[in-house]
Design an enzyme around this catalytic site. Structure first.
Site, short mmCIF file in Angstrom:
data_model
loop_
_atom_site.label_atom_id
_atom_site.label_comp_id
_atom_site.label_asym_id
_atom_site.label_seq_id
_atom_site.Cartn_x
_atom_site.Cartn_y
_atom_site.Cartn_z
N ARG A 72 45.28 37.28 46.61
CA ARG A 72 46.65 37.50 47.08
C ARG A 72 46.69 37.34 48.60
O ARG A 72 45.74 37.66 49.29
CB ARG A 72 47.13 38.90 46.70
CG ARG A 72 47.61 39.04 45.25
CD ARG A 72 48.14 40.42 44.96
NE ARG A 72 47.09 41.42 45.09
CZ ARG A 72 46.94 42.24 46.10
NH1 ARG A 72 47.80 42.24 47.11
NH2 ARG A 72 45.95 43.09 46.13
N TYR A 200 47.29 31.27 42.61
CA TYR A 200 46.50 32.46 42.34
C TYR A 200 47.32 33.56 41.64
O TYR A 200 48.46 33.85 42.07
CB TYR A 200 45.90 33.02 43.64
CG TYR A 200 45.21 34.35 43.38
CD1 TYR A 200 43.99 34.40 42.73
CD2 TYR A 200 45.83 35.56 43.71
CE1 TYR A 200 43.38 35.60 42.43
CE2 TYR A 200 45.23 36.77 43.42
CZ TYR A 200 44.00 36.79 42.78
OH TYR A 200 43.42 37.98 42.47
N LYS A 209 52.47 41.17 39.63
CA LYS A 209 52.75 42.02 40.79
C LYS A 209 54.19 41.82 41.29
O LYS A 209 54.86 42.77 41.67
CB LYS A 209 51.74 41.76 41.91
CG LYS A 209 50.30 42.14 41.52
CD LYS A 209 50.26 43.56 41.13
CE LYS A 209 48.96 44.15 40.64
NZ LYS A 209 47.70 43.57 40.73
N HIS A 229 51.00 50.79 39.89
CA HIS A 229 49.74 50.04 39.80
C HIS A 229 48.72 50.91 39.07
O HIS A 229 47.79 51.44 39.68
CB HIS A 229 49.28 49.71 41.23
CG HIS A 229 48.20 48.67 41.32
ND1 HIS A 229 47.35 48.59 42.39
CD2 HIS A 229 47.85 47.66 40.49
CE1 HIS A 229 46.52 47.58 42.23
NE2 HIS A 229 46.79 47.01 41.08
N SER A 251 43.52 47.58 44.47
CA SER A 251 42.96 46.38 43.87
C SER A 251 41.43 46.35 43.98
O SER A 251 40.88 46.67 45.04
CB SER A 251 43.54 45.15 44.57
OG SER A 251 44.94 45.18 44.45
N CYS A 253 39.22 48.28 42.67
CA CYS A 253 38.63 49.61 42.87
C CYS A 253 38.38 50.35 41.57
O CYS A 253 38.23 51.57 41.56
CB CYS A 253 39.50 50.44 43.80
SG CYS A 253 39.47 49.83 45.50
N ASP A 276 46.38 47.62 34.54
CA ASP A 276 46.86 47.28 35.89
C ASP A 276 48.25 47.82 36.20
O ASP A 276 48.51 48.21 37.33
CB ASP A 276 46.86 45.75 36.06
CG ASP A 276 46.88 45.30 37.52
OD1 ASP A 276 46.10 45.85 38.32
OD2 ASP A 276 47.68 44.41 37.86
N ARG A 373 37.85 35.82 38.55
CA ARG A 373 38.52 36.65 37.54
C ARG A 373 38.52 35.99 36.17
O ARG A 373 38.37 34.77 36.05
CB ARG A 373 39.96 36.91 37.97
CG ARG A 373 40.04 37.73 39.25
CD ARG A 373 41.30 38.52 39.35
NE ARG A 373 41.26 39.40 40.52
CZ ARG A 373 41.61 40.68 40.52
NH1 ARG A 373 42.02 41.25 39.40
NH2 ARG A 373 41.56 41.41 41.61
#
Ligand code: GTP
Ligand code: SPV
Ligand code: MN
Length: 588
Positions: A72, A200, A209, A229, A251, A253, A276, A373
């Site tokens: 991002r 992305y 998001k 989130h 993010s 974590c 998420d 990812r």
């Protein structure tokens, strides 16, 4: 007669001037067709999708992005509200009129020689009153296929939209993937996002998001709910009672890992509902209920392996859904499988790195991009909760917040009540990660793990959190955790599956089975209250993990106050008072 959807598609066609328009129906035949096209098409001289070893990873394809487009880009992300302070100091801002003009100039004719994909999709279960209708436009087949995994794409969305003009509009073109011509613009008042120049995930899969958090949080503010989130999990105890938790971590974590936790204790089970994003409503019965608007996982590959996250490994190797993507991992050429740091202990001999070069370990760089990812359907997950599609969502008993901190934040503590919990979440700090471009490892404030995702002024957002608490009759307990404390550069807590020990303590707290010790910052576990049976960890380490260093906290409050001050009088009085109290307790 043309429907509002038809009108929108026509408008987009006139703007982008594509060679053709394709409206996705969501069928498996369509997926097969698009995958076949992607295997034959190139971008930047690279094939868009390559088939991977189907015995090891069924229905899986490999994608390598432009190396400038791997995360991002927060500095290129804007919230364009009529008045600047509506977006707040937490967002970049542009006047909506100027922003639209800028984007329309970039969009004009941008799809010449390309196909314009129209993606009708629903965020949330089709029967849920909390679900929302959306349409994304894109010229990226990779994005179109990713959306099929991440959301409920197809005809049912068109039916749901019908003759209504009330749907989210997400307009996307990868353009020439040039960071100088890359913008992600949000228009909360218009239920609209315009995104250009990136393929992305968080920049381009606009249901994620952009819609479910930035626009969603604004809708929630208007309509009285929360878009967060957060993961959603159900923890089943040996007596089969299920306790539902939400968990917010910045993010990269640990959300996906926690959402698929394989408990260390026999008889317990974690049911996965989301990894998420959570939409949270207070139902008629005064309880918090959460749904996951998504239908897939867009998860961090590095660190995922059979010891750390066996459930995710099984998810990736499951063949229930017909498409899984791996982006910017390395590839083991000996058997054509995706490879990343942590999936096996040994580095394969014949390895191609994420940029397509032969991997040379001695250069000391990872083979997979740290933010490489996978994109995989939630229906592949063997621990998917039977309640996942429940239109009402699941009733929440606990909310876990966390950050990535080498120091200062204990392994776990609990907030006394809702409003002090809102304060606790509002002061979260976390080290930046590879999920966003920019420097990694610097501590920044990331309230509720929402700093990059809150689509309006964060001061108003804090007040909204306090108000929601007043609306509910039965409030979840709020916990704060830190799996990432370090000593001599090594993690002090083993993390991953062992985190279940902390979750079990939380259930004991929710059921009133164990007491707490009051501290300056909140309630700490009593001596031996966390079950360490079978874990080899020294008592000094546990003591340190559960202690509060006043000197460290004195530095922390300085950063908190600096952050709060950016918002001026938008910070609710209650939160200012908690900060004042904390300073007094720390004798600042
Ligand atoms: P986003 O998808 O970016 O929102 O991230 P996420 O919060 O879902 O992060 P994820 O679970 O994918 O974890 C990110 C990284 O942290 C991975 O490399 C994990 O292996 C690592 N990680 C997850 N849980 C733990 C833990 O308990 N301890 C340690 N040391 N690392 C962890
Ligand atoms: C994150 O960065 O928090 C993610 C990945 O979950 S993305 O969807 O790209 O934002
Ligand atoms: Mn995320």
């Amino acid at each position: 007669m043309l429907t509002p959807m038809d009108v929108f598609v026509k408008e987009m066609q006139n703007l982008f001037c594509p060679d053709g328009v394709y409206v996705m129906d969501g069928s498996q035949r369509e997926a097969e067709k698009l995958i076949a096209i992607a295997q034959k098409s190139e971008i930047d001289g690279k094939v868009i999708l390559k088939k991977l070893n189907g015995q090891e990873y069924p229905n899986s394809y490999y994608h390598r992005s432009n190396p400038n487009d791997v995360a991002r880009t927060e500095h290129l992300t804007f919230v364009c509200t009529p008045v600047k302070n509506q977006a707040g100091p937490n967002n970049n801002w542009l006047d909506p009129k100027d922003a639209k003009e800028k984007m329309n100039n970039l969009f004009k004719g941008a799809m010449k020689g390309r196909i314009m994909y129209v993606i009708p999709f629903v965020m949330g279960a089709l029967k849920s009153k909390y679900a929302k209708n959306c349409i994304q436009i894109t010229d990226s087949i990779y994005v179109a296929l990713s959306m099929r995994i991440m959301s409920r794409v197809g005809k049912h969305a068109v039916e749901r939209i019908g003759n209504s003009s009330d749907f989210f509009r997400g307009i996307h073109s990868v353009g020439d993937v040039n960071p100088d011509r890359r913008f992600i613009m949000h228009f909360p008042q218009d239920n609209l996002v315009m995104s250009f120049g990136s393929g992305y995930g968080g920049n381009a899969l606009l249901g994620k998001k952009c819609y479910s958090l930035r626009i969603g949080s604004y809708l929630g503010y208007q309509e009285g709910w929360l878009a967060e989130h957060m993961i959603i999990i159900g923890v089943e105890a040996p007596d089969h009672k299920i306790t539902y938790f939400l968990g917010a971590f910045p993010s990269a974590c640990g959300k996906t890992n926690l959402a698929m936790l394989d408990p260390v204790f026999k008889g317990y089970k974690v049911w996965t509902l989301g990894d998420d994003i959570a939409w949270i409503n207070v139902d008629e019965d005064g309880q918090f209920y959460a749904i996951n608007p998504e239908a897939g996982f867009f998860g961090v590959a590095p660190g995922t392996g059979f010891t750390t996250s066996p459930v995710m490994m099984k998810t990736l190797k499951n063949d229930k859904f017909f498409l899984t993507l791996f982006t910017n991992t390395a590839v083991d050429n000996s058997n054509n499988t995706p490879w990343w740091e942590g999936v096996s202990n040994e580095v394969p001999l014949d390895l191609t790195d994420w940029q397509g070069q032969k991997y040379n370990e001695s250069l000391g760089k990872p083979a997979a991009h740290p933010n490489s990812r996978f994109t995989v359907s939630i229906y592949n997950c063997p621990t998917l909760s039977p309640e996942y599609d429940n239109p009402k969502g699941v009733p929440i008993s606990g909310i876990i917040f966390g950050g990535r901190r080498k120091s200062t934040i204990p392994l776990v503590y609990e907030a006394k009540d809702w409003s002090s919990g809102v304060f606790t979440a509002s002061i979260i700090g976390s080290e930046t990660t590879a999920a966003a471009s920019g420097q990694v490892g610097t501590v920044r404030r990331d309230p509720m793990a929402m700093l990059p995702f809150c689509g309006y002024n964060m001061g108003d957002y804090f007040q909204h959190w306090l108000n929601i608490g007043k609306k509910a009759k039965k409030l979840p307990k709020i916990f704060m955790v830190n799996w990432f404390r370090k000593d001599n550069d090594e993690f002090m807590w083993p993390g991953y599956r062992e985190n279940f020990r902390v979750i079990k303590w939380m259930i004991d707290r929710i059921e009133g089975k164990t007491g707490v010790i009051e501290s300056e910052i909140g309630l700490l576990p009593q001596e031996s209250a966390i079950d360490l049976n079978g874990l080899n960890i020294k008592k000094e380490i546990m003591d340190k993990l559960l202690s509060i260093d006043k000197e460290e906290w004195k530095k922390e409050v300085v950063m908190i106050e600096e952050f709060y001050n950016k918002f001026g009088d938008k910070i609710p009085k209650d939160l200012r008072n908690y900060l004042k109290e904390l300073k007094e307790k720390l004798e600042v």
